[in-house]
Write an enzyme that holds these catalytic residues in place. Sequence first.
Site, PDB file in Angstrom:
ATOM      1  N   ASP A  45       0.832  -1.210   0.000  1.00  0.00           N
ATOM      2  CA  ASP A  45       0.000   0.000   0.000  1.00  0.00           C
ATOM      3  C   ASP A  45       0.870   1.265   0.000  1.00  0.00           C
ATOM      4  O   ASP A  45       1.761   1.420   0.833  1.00  0.00           O
ATOM      5  CB  ASP A  45      -0.913  -0.013   1.236  1.00  0.00           C
ATOM      6  CG  ASP A  45      -2.019   1.023   1.145  1.00  0.00           C
ATOM      7  OD1 ASP A  45      -1.704   2.238   1.053  1.00  0.00           O
ATOM      8  OD2 ASP A  45      -3.201   0.642   1.158  1.00  0.00           O
ATOM      9  N   ARG A  47       0.429   4.091   1.001  1.00  0.00           N
ATOM     10  CA  ARG A  47       0.293   5.015   2.133  1.00  0.00           C
ATOM     11  C   ARG A  47       1.079   4.593   3.374  1.00  0.00           C
ATOM     12  O   ARG A  47       0.993   5.235   4.412  1.00  0.00           O
ATOM     13  CB  ARG A  47      -1.192   5.167   2.487  1.00  0.00           C
ATOM     14  CG  ARG A  47      -2.013   5.780   1.362  1.00  0.00           C
ATOM     15  CD  ARG A  47      -3.498   5.556   1.566  1.00  0.00           C
ATOM     16  NE  ARG A  47      -3.850   4.130   1.490  1.00  0.00           N
ATOM     17  CZ  ARG A  47      -5.083   3.649   1.657  1.00  0.00           C
ATOM     18  NH1 ARG A  47      -6.061   4.467   1.936  1.00  0.00           N
ATOM     19  NH2 ARG A  47      -5.312   2.341   1.571  1.00  0.00           N
TER      20      ARG A  47
HETATM   21 CO    CO Z   1      -2.571  -3.275   2.691  1.00  0.00          CO
END
Ligand code: CO
Length: 210
Positions: A45, A47
């Site tokens: 991910d 982020r």
């Molecule tokens: Co994830």
Amino acid sequence: MEASYKRLIDGNRKYSLKKKFDDPEYFKKLSLGQKPEYLWIGCSDSRVPANEVTGTKSGEIFVHRNIANIVVHTDMNLMSVVEYAVEFLKIKHIIVCGHYGCGGVRAAFSNKTHGVVDSWLRNIKEVYHKHYKELEAIADIEQRIDRLTELNVIEQVRNLAKTKIVQRAWQDRTLQIHGWVYGMNNGLIKELNTMYDEALDIEPIFRYEL
Ligand code: CO
């Protein structure tokens, strides 16, 4: 040049200039070698960048990321990273870092198909199945997914403890494996109560004679 692409090249030029401005020897020093103390196994991910969320710099964390931070013993990529980090870099801490709001965990929780990733996420369905009593006692679905996210991290910490690489290291030095979950909504890391640092932490069937 296409603008969104050009932004990266421009950003890189600025980065290089700024680093050299702050410390003219910066790249010379970094290029001498790395001596990180941490191995990070996190989600792909965008982020959850390891250095940024821990306030660390280049050279401090050896990183492996995949969808939903899963440790699979037959994954040559991951096992090569773990072996190199433990045996050659002699890192002191392995951190498995999941995150709330993980699309991989959510996909594993559902019964929909998502392509190739289905077989990868099967590992999380196995985690769910192992802990289904605890999970299904949680009425709120979002809270249940959050708990599955935590249990997934705990199982991946255990999977690392089951490897010969880690157990061999435990014979002659300190090596701690930690489980974290990063909170997307507040930027804070939650330490799960799951630190492994000796073979006695896992069941006898998983302990190797070394
Ligand atoms: Co994830």
